[in-house]
Scaffold this motif. Structure first.
Motif, mmCIF file in Angstrom:
data_model
loop_
_atom_site.group_PDB
_atom_site.id
_atom_site.type_symbol
_atom_site.label_atom_id
_atom_site.label_comp_id
_atom_site.label_asym_id
_atom_site.label_seq_id
_atom_site.Cartn_x
_atom_site.Cartn_y
_atom_site.Cartn_z
ATOM 1 N N PHE A 44 -55.357 -75.566 84.239
ATOM 2 C CA PHE A 44 -54.133 -76.303 83.898
ATOM 3 C C PHE A 44 -53.449 -76.882 85.129
ATOM 4 C CE2 PHE A 44 -52.226 -72.222 85.004
ATOM 5 C CZ PHE A 44 -51.007 -72.571 85.557
ATOM 6 N N MET A 45 -53.522 -76.208 86.266
ATOM 7 C CA MET A 45 -52.855 -76.705 87.470
ATOM 8 C C MET A 45 -53.426 -78.041 87.931
ATOM 9 S SD MET A 45 -52.874 -73.105 89.529
ATOM 10 C CE MET A 45 -51.900 -73.655 90.937
ATOM 11 N N HIS A 46 -54.651 -78.346 87.507
ATOM 12 C CA HIS A 46 -55.362 -79.496 88.025
ATOM 13 C C HIS A 46 -55.717 -80.546 86.981
ATOM 14 C CE1 HIS A 46 -55.444 -76.753 91.285
ATOM 15 N NE2 HIS A 46 -56.316 -75.957 90.720
ATOM 16 N N ARG A 47 -55.224 -80.352 85.758
ATOM 17 C CA ARG A 47 -55.421 -81.389 84.745
ATOM 18 C C ARG A 47 -54.306 -82.417 84.852
ATOM 19 N NH1 ARG A 47 -56.339 -76.907 81.091
ATOM 20 N NH2 ARG A 47 -54.260 -77.252 80.177
ATOM 21 N N ILE A 48 -54.659 -83.697 84.892
ATOM 22 C CA ILE A 48 -53.639 -84.737 84.949
ATOM 23 C C ILE A 48 -52.778 -84.706 83.686
ATOM 24 C CG2 ILE A 48 -53.243 -87.224 84.999
ATOM 25 C CD1 ILE A 48 -53.977 -86.162 87.638
ATOM 26 N N SER A 49 -53.365 -84.313 82.557
ATOM 27 C CA SER A 49 -52.582 -84.226 81.319
ATOM 28 C C SER A 49 -51.490 -83.175 81.422
ATOM 29 C CB SER A 49 -53.502 -83.929 80.136
ATOM 30 O OG SER A 49 -54.245 -82.737 80.361
ATOM 31 N N ALA A 50 -51.669 -82.172 82.293
ATOM 32 C CA ALA A 50 -50.678 -81.111 82.476
ATOM 33 C C ALA A 50 -49.838 -81.312 83.728
ATOM 34 C CB ALA A 50 -51.382 -79.753 82.557
ATOM 35 N N MET A 51 -50.135 -82.330 84.506
ATOM 36 C CA MET A 51 -49.478 -82.525 85.797
ATOM 37 C C MET A 51 -47.947 -82.564 85.717
ATOM 38 S SD MET A 51 -50.080 -85.685 88.424
ATOM 39 C CE MET A 51 -49.019 -85.949 89.844
ATOM 40 N N PRO A 52 -47.313 -83.215 84.718
ATOM 41 C CA PRO A 52 -45.845 -83.281 84.709
ATOM 42 C C PRO A 52 -45.162 -81.965 84.359
ATOM 43 C CG PRO A 52 -46.835 -84.994 83.318
ATOM 44 C CD PRO A 52 -47.894 -83.998 83.621
ATOM 45 N N ASN A 53 -45.882 -81.027 83.750
ATOM 46 C CA ASN A 53 -45.283 -79.807 83.224
ATOM 47 C C ASN A 53 -45.377 -78.679 84.250
ATOM 48 O OD1 ASN A 53 -44.511 -77.529 81.771
ATOM 49 N ND2 ASN A 53 -45.454 -78.244 79.882
ATOM 50 N N PRO A 54 -44.256 -78.214 84.806
ATOM 51 C CA PRO A 54 -44.322 -77.160 85.821
ATOM 52 C C PRO A 54 -44.752 -75.799 85.285
ATOM 53 C CG PRO A 54 -42.230 -78.376 85.951
ATOM 54 C CD PRO A 54 -42.884 -78.735 84.653
ATOM 55 N N ASP A 55 -44.719 -75.608 83.969
ATOM 56 C CA ASP A 55 -45.028 -74.306 83.387
ATOM 57 C C ASP A 55 -46.518 -74.121 83.164
ATOM 58 O OD1 ASP A 55 -42.417 -73.387 83.265
ATOM 59 O OD2 ASP A 55 -42.081 -74.151 81.242
ATOM 60 N N ALA A 56 -46.956 -72.884 83.313
ATOM 61 C CA ALA A 56 -48.319 -72.530 82.936
ATOM 62 C C ALA A 56 -48.466 -72.576 81.418
ATOM 63 C CB ALA A 56 -48.659 -71.133 83.442
ATOM 64 N N ALA A 57 -49.691 -72.752 80.954
ATOM 65 C CA ALA A 57 -49.961 -72.718 79.519
ATOM 66 C C ALA A 57 -49.846 -71.285 79.008
ATOM 67 C CB ALA A 57 -51.354 -73.263 79.240
ATOM 68 N N LEU A 58 -49.299 -71.112 77.802
ATOM 69 C CA LEU A 58 -49.203 -69.781 77.215
ATOM 70 C C LEU A 58 -50.580 -69.201 76.923
ATOM 71 C CD1 LEU A 58 -46.216 -70.181 74.709
ATOM 72 C CD2 LEU A 58 -46.182 -69.283 77.041
ATOM 73 N N GLY A 59 -51.563 -70.070 76.711
ATOM 74 C CA GLY A 59 -52.933 -69.627 76.474
ATOM 75 C C GLY A 59 -53.751 -69.519 77.742
ATOM 76 N N HIS A 60 -53.076 -69.475 78.889
ATOM 77 C CA HIS A 60 -53.765 -69.416 80.189
ATOM 78 C C HIS A 60 -54.824 -68.316 80.223
ATOM 79 C CE1 HIS A 60 -54.481 -69.550 84.422
ATOM 80 N NE2 HIS A 60 -53.724 -68.524 84.744
ATOM 81 N N HIS A 61 -54.493 -67.131 79.727
ATOM 82 C CA HIS A 61 -55.423 -66.001 79.786
ATOM 83 C C HIS A 61 -56.412 -65.999 78.616
ATOM 84 C CE1 HIS A 61 -53.813 -63.648 83.233
ATOM 85 N NE2 HIS A 61 -52.783 -64.446 83.011
ATOM 86 N N TRP A 62 -56.439 -67.062 77.842
ATOM 87 C CA TRP A 62 -57.449 -67.279 76.815
ATOM 88 C C TRP A 62 -58.385 -68.423 77.227
ATOM 89 C CZ3 TRP A 62 -53.311 -64.601 76.057
ATOM 90 C CH2 TRP A 62 -53.199 -63.714 75.000
#
Length: 493
Positions: free
Chosen positions: A249-267
């Motif tokens: 998620f830290m490196h997807r351009i689709s996630a770039m504007p969002n400072p928060d980690a994904a809730l499904g990070h550990h999935w």
């Protein structure tokens, strides 16, 4: 091991060395580079717009093998053919740079790139990163006793990649990534409703996102091209990222504007920092099959050190880029004892994802990701019911302004959320959580090839009824932020 670590400490100096070199290189025409025999003669069309390990915009159209770099943006009087030959993917001289993702994962060819790039002899050096200085408040209207929190903080990461050709068929890549989260977030990370995973001072982190380690990646990769269609890549990292899931998620351009980690990070992509990884991958045209042996235990709370390598877990991944705008993957992993508080519990993880990217001008693009991840916990021969997560996110950049959104569905157990079990109930209960984030930002300044962007976002959650006593019926969170990151690397046709 000590000599191995010292070698990679040198990599941490590359961002500073390359920045100096970049300034000295301006106005200097690059010397011609000998042709790379048959390794570049029939190279696949180069998008020249990808970066490795982290998304950074700036691309060329899919079938434009003769695209030229914008000289003003590169700081060069000109770019000759030899220089262009070196702008390949990190793990293939036959693929465009824009396909780079975190670890050895693939982005679409059309992925934009935000980075500072320079050439030093045969070496190409790319610097990526971002820092979000922000105020976040979780669960704005919470009642007494309900969960939430607020903080001023600055999630961040910085990465340097250096690569060079080896002979007529080989390609060497060195990557170093650091995060100053241990300083800007503290040992227990930042507040984030319904987030779980890892531990601090003997207690599980709940409703908080853990900080990332100071050393988040130190890796070496070597690729040998047997033909235009076939590559063999060997990758080792301490730490590194095994072949599980999509681009992190830290490196997807689709996630770039969002400072928060994904809730499904550990999935989905929590293994992007594993202290000990060895991956072997074979590419055939637009397919790549990979296998990894790695350390299953997640990083401990001592974020400045190096954890013990274990080589006790396995993963396999199949990547397919059917078009210049799409990247697909499926993966399966057996992860040995990932949580330090539950050493007797293993995880079987399965993921699938689609990443999309389209551009129609500088700072004008749309990128999206659809990610599914499933965890099955195994203990004493017993497998718990599967827990699923789904993420759908989109980032629409329209010049200086951008709008973006993320929807998540995730199933988290009573243990993960630290919800007391009723009576003498055996096993775990999975709770459903829905989250919708909408945000917008605006690039307010661009100085020294660095973007300063102001943004704001809000998240609305919808948890199961059993969780309302802890969070409220419809908790809402919000934040404002200032992001600094390298400017878009522009391409001209």
């Amino acid at each position: 091991m000590a000599s191995f670590q010292r070698t990679f400490f040198f990599l941490l100096l590359l961002p500073f060395a390359s920045t100096v070199g970049y300034g000295q290189h301006e106005g200097h025409k690059m010397a011609p580079k000998p042709a790379l025999a048959d390794t570049t003669r029939r190279a696949a069309p180069m998008d020249h717009s990808q970066h490795q390990g982290h998304q950074m915009p700036g691309t060329t159209p899919p079938d434009t093998s003769r695209a030229r770099m914008n000289h003003a943006d590169m700081g060069h009087a000109g770019m000759n053919h030899g220089a262009m030959e070196r702008m390949s993917h990190a793990y293939s001289r036959r693929l465009p740079m824009s396909r780079n993702g975190s670890g050895t994962a693939w982005n679409p060819n059309n992925t934009p790139m935000y980075m500072w790039m320079s050439h030093h002899g045969k070496w190409m050096v790319m610097n990526h990163g971002a820092i979000n200085v922000r105020y976040t408040r979780q669960n704005l209207g919470r009642s007494s006793g309900q969960r939430g929190g607020s903080t001023f903080d600055a999630p961040n990461w910085f990465m340097t990649m250096a690569q060079r050709p080896i002979g007529q068929k080989g390609l060497l890549n060195l990557t170093a990534m650091i995060s100053l989260d241990p300083l800007t977030e503290g040992g227990n990370g930042y507040p984030l409703l319904f987030q779980s995973g890892e531990a601090y001072q003997g207690q599980p982190l709940v409703d908080r996102q853990h900080p990332h380690d100071l050393f988040s990646a130190l890796s070496i990769g070597y690729t040998h091209a047997f033909s235009d269609d076939v590559d063999l890549t060997a990758y080792v990292g301490y730490p590194g990222e095994p072949a599980i899931g999509p681009v992190a998620f830290m490196h997807r351009i689709s996630a770039m504007p969002n400072p928060d980690a994904a809730l499904g990070h550990h999935w989905q992509d929590a293994t992007h920092i594993a202290f000990g990884v060895a991956t072997l991958g074979v590419r055939y045209k637009q397919f790549k099959l990979e296998g990894s042996n790695f350390t299953g235990r997640e990083p401990d709370e001592h974020r400045y050190g190096f954890d013990k390598p274990r080589a006790d877990s396995w993963a396999g991944r199949l990547n397919w880029n059917p078009t210049a705008g799409l990247a697909l993957q499926v993966s399966r992993a057996f992860i040995k004892s990932p949580e330090e508080l539950h050493v007797d519990e293993d995880v079987k993880r399965t993921t699938a994802s689609i990443i999309q990217s389209s551009q129609w001008g500088d700072y004008r693009y749309i990128t999206s990701a659809l990610v599914w991840g499933m965890n099955q916990h195994v203990s004493d021969g017993h497998t718990d019911p599967a827990a699923h997560s789904v993420l759908a996110e989109t980032n629409l950049q329209l010049g200086k302004p951008a709008v973006y959104g993320r929807y998540e569905f995730v199933q988290k157990s009573d243990e993960e959320l630290q919800i007391p079990r009723p009576g003498a109930q055996e096993g775990h209960t999975n709770y459903n959580v829905h989250a919708l984030t909408l945000g917008a930002n605006y690039r307010v300044a661009q100085i020294a090839k660095t973007d300063l962007t102001f943004g704001a976002q809000a998240t609305v959650y919808r948890p199961d009824a059993e969780l309302k006593a802890y969070y409220g019926a419809t908790p809402v969170s919000a934040q404002v932020y200032l992001r600094l990151n390298p400017s878009l690397m522009k391409m001209s046709r």
